[in-house]
Design a protein around this motif. Structure first.
Motif, PDB file in Angstrom:
ATOM      1  N   LEU A 107      12.355  37.487 -16.941  1.00 26.75           N
ATOM      2  CA  LEU A 107      11.496  37.353 -15.527  1.00 26.75           C
ATOM      3  C   LEU A 107      10.764  38.467 -14.858  1.00 26.75           C
TER       4      LEU A 107
ATOM      5  N   GLY B 250       6.397  27.060 -15.256  1.00 28.38           N
ATOM      6  CA  GLY B 250       6.837  29.032 -15.558  1.00 28.38           C
ATOM      7  C   GLY B 250       7.208  29.244 -14.728  1.00 28.38           C
TER       8      GLY B 250
ATOM      9  N   VAL C 221       8.266  34.652 -13.302  1.00 29.82           N
ATOM     10  CA  VAL C 221       7.221  34.002 -14.075  1.00 29.82           C
ATOM     11  C   VAL C 221       8.328  34.544 -15.616  1.00 29.82           C
ATOM     12  N   PRO C 222       8.016  34.526 -16.468  1.00 34.39           N
ATOM     13  CA  PRO C 222       8.372  34.030 -18.156  1.00 34.39           C
ATOM     14  C   PRO C 222       7.695  35.936 -18.637  1.00 34.39           C
ATOM     15  N   VAL C 223       7.954  37.270 -19.073  1.00 36.00           N
ATOM     16  CA  VAL C 223       7.365  38.009 -20.012  1.00 36.00           C
ATOM     17  C   VAL C 223       7.988  38.031 -21.271  1.00 36.00           C
ATOM     18  N   ALA C 224       7.038  37.838 -22.257  1.00 35.61           N
ATOM     19  CA  ALA C 224       7.462  38.336 -23.657  1.00 35.61           C
ATOM     20  C   ALA C 224       7.940  39.954 -23.729  1.00 35.61           C
TER      21      ALA C 224
ATOM     22  N   GLU D  62       2.977  31.076 -24.791  1.00 36.86           N
ATOM     23  CA  GLU D  62       4.568  31.748 -24.762  1.00 36.86           C
ATOM     24  C   GLU D  62       5.493  32.251 -24.453  1.00 36.86           C
ATOM     25  N   GLN D  63       4.967  31.791 -23.200  1.00 27.53           N
ATOM     26  CA  GLN D  63       5.548  32.586 -22.021  1.00 27.53           C
ATOM     27  C   GLN D  63       6.283  31.511 -21.173  1.00 27.53           C
TER      28      GLN D  63
ATOM     29  N   LEU E   8       0.196  31.230 -16.545  1.00 29.02           N
ATOM     30  CA  LEU E   8       0.831  31.487 -17.843  1.00 29.02           C
ATOM     31  C   LEU E   8       0.376  31.406 -18.925  1.00 29.02           C
ATOM     32  N   SER E   9       0.543  31.697 -20.304  1.00 32.76           N
ATOM     33  CA  SER E   9      -0.128  32.146 -22.275  1.00 32.76           C
ATOM     34  C   SER E   9       1.505  30.803 -22.171  1.00 32.76           C
TER      35      SER E   9
END
Length: 175
Positions: A110, A85, A99-102, A54-55, A51-52
């Protein structure tokens, strides 16, 4: 799509025969053939998604816990115990690791890309969606904070876009 075809066939039978008994038989047949696809439980994450920053920054803003939804559904959203995350999302017998997505809108999104599931969290409600079938699995899911926002939005709705702007009470003209 198969269910829509069955319903269409049922309506054709009813219109052709004009019989209420035929409509009841056709309705029962359509309901019994409706897809009851049950997805297998999500497997443990063997290789977590990298994950970045940002995520990872989105993760603390995700509402967790068991959220009640409309139609007596419930969705459980929990932080994954082993992978930062990542989130375990469950609704009935369906389980996803997301996982989160921008996003550009500020909504929390997610995704379980492998299974096509998406959890969208807005200020006033959340929803679980199946992207592959293009339908909502659970809608109007609300945490305590989201319920407060929804109540505030109900009491103070946003002005309609086509309504004129309010005139100031102090007598000065708006320029």
């Amino acid at each position: 799509m198969k269910f829509v075809g069955l319903v269409t066939a049922m309506l054709c039978i009813v219109l052709w025969t004009g019989s209420a008994a035929a409509s009841n038989v056709a309705l029962q047949a359509a309901i019994s053939k409706k897809s009851t696809r049950v997805q297998a439980p999500a497997k443990a994450v063997d290789k977590p998604v990298a994950l970045s920053e940002e995520q990872l920054a989105v993760a603390p803003r995700v509402a967790t816990g068991v959220l009640p939804c409309e139609l007596a559904h419930k969705v459980s959203v929990q932080a994954h115990p082993e992978h930062a995350g990542h989130f375990a999302v469950e609704s009935g017998k369906q389980r996803f690791v997301m996982v989160p997505v921008a996003t550009s809108t500020g909504a929390i999104r997610l995704e379980d890309a492998a299974r096509g599931a998406v959890w969208l969290q807005l200020a006033n409600k959340s929803m679980l969606m199946d992207q592959r079938q293009g339908r909502r699995l659970a809608d109007a899911c609300m945490s305590a904070e989201q319920q407060a926002v929804a109540l505030a939005m109900e009491k103070n709705p946003a002005p309609h876009l086509l309504e004129p702007l309010p005139v100031p009470q102090d007598g000065t003209a708006m320029k």
